[in-house]
Motif scaffolding. Sequence first.
Motif, PDB file in Angstrom:
ATOM      1  N   ALA A 111      23.826  26.055  14.420  1.00 31.49           N
ATOM      2  CA  ALA A 111      23.035  26.669  15.485  1.00 31.49           C
ATOM      3  C   ALA A 111      23.851  26.764  16.778  1.00 31.49           C
ATOM      4  N   PHE A 112      24.576  25.695  17.121  1.00 31.40           N
ATOM      5  CA  PHE A 112      25.467  25.733  18.287  1.00 31.40           C
ATOM      6  C   PHE A 112      26.514  26.826  18.122  1.00 31.40           C
ATOM      7  N   HIS A 113      27.033  26.969  16.899  1.00 33.11           N
ATOM      8  CA  HIS A 113      28.031  28.000  16.611  1.00 33.11           C
ATOM      9  C   HIS A 113      27.472  29.391  16.903  1.00 33.11           C
ATOM     10  N   GLY A 114      26.152  29.544  16.737  1.00 39.04           N
ATOM     11  CA  GLY A 114      25.523  30.833  16.978  1.00 39.04           C
ATOM     12  C   GLY A 114      25.616  31.315  18.413  1.00 39.04           C
ATOM     13  N   LEU A 115      25.827  30.399  19.348  1.00 34.76           N
ATOM     14  CA  LEU A 115      26.026  30.799  20.745  1.00 34.76           C
ATOM     15  C   LEU A 115      27.233  31.723  20.893  1.00 34.76           C
ATOM     16  N   SER A 116      28.187  31.600  19.975  1.00 34.12           N
ATOM     17  CA  SER A 116      29.453  32.324  20.109  1.00 34.12           C
ATOM     18  C   SER A 116      29.246  33.825  20.180  1.00 34.12           C
ATOM     19  N   ILE A 117      28.604  34.397  19.156  1.00 36.09           N
ATOM     20  CA  ILE A 117      28.396  35.844  19.142  1.00 36.09           C
ATOM     21  C   ILE A 117      27.411  36.257  20.222  1.00 36.09           C
ATOM     22  N   ALA A 118      26.361  35.467  20.424  1.00 37.24           N
ATOM     23  CA  ALA A 118      25.376  35.806  21.447  1.00 37.24           C
ATOM     24  C   ALA A 118      26.048  36.013  22.801  1.00 37.24           C
ATOM     25  N   ALA A 119      26.974  35.130  23.143  1.00 36.29           N
ATOM     26  CA  ALA A 119      27.626  35.209  24.446  1.00 36.29           C
ATOM     27  C   ALA A 119      28.766  36.217  24.455  1.00 36.29           C
ATOM     28  N   PHE A 120      29.684  36.080  23.517  1.00 37.76           N
ATOM     29  CA  PHE A 120      30.908  36.879  23.577  1.00 37.76           C
ATOM     30  C   PHE A 120      30.619  38.362  23.400  1.00 37.76           C
ATOM     31  N   ALA A 121      29.766  38.718  22.443  1.00 32.68           N
ATOM     32  CA  ALA A 121      29.510  40.129  22.178  1.00 32.68           C
ATOM     33  C   ALA A 121      28.854  40.812  23.369  1.00 32.68           C
ATOM     34  N   ILE A 122      27.881  40.133  23.995  1.00 33.61           N
ATOM     35  CA  ILE A 122      27.210  40.712  25.169  1.00 33.61           C
ATOM     36  C   ILE A 122      28.222  40.976  26.280  1.00 33.61           C
ATOM     37  N   ALA A 123      28.992  39.953  26.638  1.00 28.70           N
ATOM     38  CA  ALA A 123      29.900  40.067  27.775  1.00 28.70           C
ATOM     39  C   ALA A 123      31.062  41.014  27.484  1.00 28.70           C
ATOM     40  N   TYR A 124      31.604  40.953  26.273  1.00 24.27           N
ATOM     41  CA  TYR A 124      32.737  41.799  25.890  1.00 24.27           C
ATOM     42  C   TYR A 124      32.348  43.272  25.973  1.00 24.27           C
ATOM     43  N   ASN A 125      31.203  43.621  25.374  1.00 27.11           N
ATOM     44  CA  ASN A 125      30.771  45.014  25.378  1.00 27.11           C
ATOM     45  C   ASN A 125      30.414  45.490  26.781  1.00 27.11           C
ATOM     46  N   ALA A 126      29.743  44.640  27.562  1.00 29.06           N
ATOM     47  CA  ALA A 126      29.377  45.032  28.919  1.00 29.06           C
ATOM     48  C   ALA A 126      30.609  45.257  29.789  1.00 29.06           C
ATOM     49  N   LEU A 127      31.610  44.397  29.646  1.00 31.93           N
ATOM     50  CA  LEU A 127      32.823  44.529  30.442  1.00 31.93           C
ATOM     51  C   LEU A 127      33.591  45.797  30.069  1.00 31.93           C
ATOM     52  N   ILE A 128      33.635  46.128  28.777  1.00 31.19           N
ATOM     53  CA  ILE A 128      34.311  47.356  28.347  1.00 31.19           C
ATOM     54  C   ILE A 128      33.610  48.580  28.939  1.00 31.19           C
ATOM     55  N   VAL A 129      32.272  48.589  28.875  1.00 33.81           N
ATOM     56  CA  VAL A 129      31.527  49.724  29.421  1.00 33.81           C
ATOM     57  C   VAL A 129      31.715  49.813  30.934  1.00 33.81           C
ATOM     58  N   ASP A 130      31.808  48.675  31.613  1.00 31.16           N
ATOM     59  CA  ASP A 130      32.080  48.673  33.053  1.00 31.16           C
ATOM     60  C   ASP A 130      33.392  49.398  33.362  1.00 31.16           C
ATOM     61  N   LEU A 131      34.388  49.220  32.487  1.00 31.52           N
ATOM     62  CA  LEU A 131      35.726  49.760  32.717  1.00 31.52           C
ATOM     63  C   LEU A 131      35.878  51.203  32.240  1.00 31.52           C
ATOM     64  N   ALA A 132      35.083  51.613  31.250  1.00 33.13           N
ATOM     65  CA  ALA A 132      35.289  52.912  30.609  1.00 33.13           C
ATOM     66  C   ALA A 132      34.617  54.034  31.379  1.00 33.13           C
ATOM     67  N   PRO A 133      35.321  55.162  31.598  1.00 31.88           N
ATOM     68  CA  PRO A 133      34.672  56.327  32.203  1.00 31.88           C
ATOM     69  C   PRO A 133      33.649  56.911  31.230  1.00 31.88           C
ATOM     70  N   PRO A 134      32.506  57.400  31.719  1.00 34.12           N
ATOM     71  CA  PRO A 134      31.440  57.875  30.826  1.00 34.12           C
ATOM     72  C   PRO A 134      31.892  58.926  29.823  1.00 34.12           C
ATOM     73  N   GLN A 135      32.804  59.826  30.215  1.00 29.58           N
ATOM     74  CA  GLN A 135      33.214  60.899  29.312  1.00 29.58           C
ATOM     75  C   GLN A 135      34.086  60.401  28.165  1.00 29.58           C
ATOM     76  N   ASN A 136      34.637  59.192  28.292  1.00 34.58           N
ATOM     77  CA  ASN A 136      35.461  58.601  27.227  1.00 34.58           C
ATOM     78  C   ASN A 136      34.872  57.290  26.720  1.00 34.58           C
ATOM     79  N   ARG A 137      33.594  57.082  26.959  1.00 33.30           N
ATOM     80  CA  ARG A 137      32.964  55.794  26.658  1.00 33.30           C
ATOM     81  C   ARG A 137      33.060  55.452  25.169  1.00 33.30           C
ATOM     82  N   GLY A 138      32.710  56.389  24.315  1.00 29.27           N
ATOM     83  CA  GLY A 138      32.762  56.124  22.874  1.00 29.27           C
ATOM     84  C   GLY A 138      34.166  55.826  22.402  1.00 29.27           C
ATOM     85  N   GLU A 139      35.147  56.544  22.935  1.00 27.54           N
ATOM     86  CA  GLU A 139      36.538  56.351  22.543  1.00 27.54           C
ATOM     87  C   GLU A 139      37.032  54.960  22.926  1.00 27.54           C
TER      88      GLU A 139
END
Length: 422
Positions: free
Chosen positions: A109-137
Amino acid sequence: MNVFRTFPASVRRNLGILFTAGLLFWSGLAALLPTLPLYIKATGATDQTVGFVMGAFAIGLIPSRGWLARLADNRGRKIVLLIGMSAVAFAPLGYITTQSIPALMAIRAFHGLSIAAFAIAYNALIVDLAPPQNRGEVIGYMSLVTPIGMAMGPAIGGFSQAWFGFTPMFLIASSLGMLGLVCTNQVQETFQAETSISNRPKSKQLFWRLLASPRIQTPAIVLMLIGLTFGCLSTFVPLFIRDAEVDLNVGLFYTAAAMGSFSARLLVGPASDRYGRGVFISLSLVLYVVSMVMLWRAHSASMFLLAAVVEGTGAGTLIPMISALMADRSYVDERGRTFGICMIGFDTGIAMAGPLLGTVATYLGYRSLFGISSGLAFLGLLIFLTCSNKTVFHSLRFALGVGADTFAVEAIDRTASLQSSK
């Protein structure tokens, strides 16, 4: 990957560090995929108990999604990245210390924190950096950490367990997480909560109430059904291969899946910026149906590996496209929450897969699980085709790539602007 050359040097460096951290995260996490079920089984656990222990991973995922998502939106992404990487670094050390089923469930259960935290922050940070017209790329390229890590991790875990035993294998997995912590600490935060919004009141919608929003509801349901199939794969494939008496290193199954995922992510991200997210989500669900049918009928190593490639291609398409879809449907101050609540569906599927399908395996055998999983994936496809947008007509057009997403922020803002000008 020419899009990265247009970024400032500081952004390229930040993305490079983030990519390296992501590789170490997924490698450390995936190193336990082919080995942890065998370790639990070696304690004398039944198939159902193995399912309960593996499913406990989602017990850490689901309750933590809300506060981690709010933390990412209110305090920044980096602190949440560090929480996720810490779970990957320290959880393997916990497995070494006990063979008690309740204790293993708590560690899992403690191990489950890993994806909950990392995936949220990783994806949000990438979207913060990516221009909308190249977001999917950009999302597609940066999400390559998952298949590469999922290719290296099971191979590292499978071979280290075979050569050295369980304890050294857990230590190696922990070391990958420790290196990841060093890299994560070098990531430069780009999100500023207090200055992130302009010309719009800051979103105050509660985390769990977002689940009632139609822009999030259907993707969450689809992910729940696919989460059931993923939970089946991660928990029961090692036991199924052994029960079928197929001469195949289980780690190679996950490596083959990662190869399919890698190939998909290279191609799908840029294409989705041009053709839309819907058609690729539909395609990924078709691939999931096909892969589960193949596993249901598999009797040889080659069939298992081919099914793994097809499943990996489906996963490598689905997760980045859902990430891009949620980014399209979210304002900057709610990206952590919208992605987090959407992934609750995936978490719930994983949580239910172990105990529910473990019970089925006790009575019907492992093979039947994948026939059931093919039906679940097909149901997800039907739901997406008919409910992904405001009406069945708009949903079909969006899902087949011939219509726009009516829930996208740009579409909503454009409609609001037209109404206000009348």
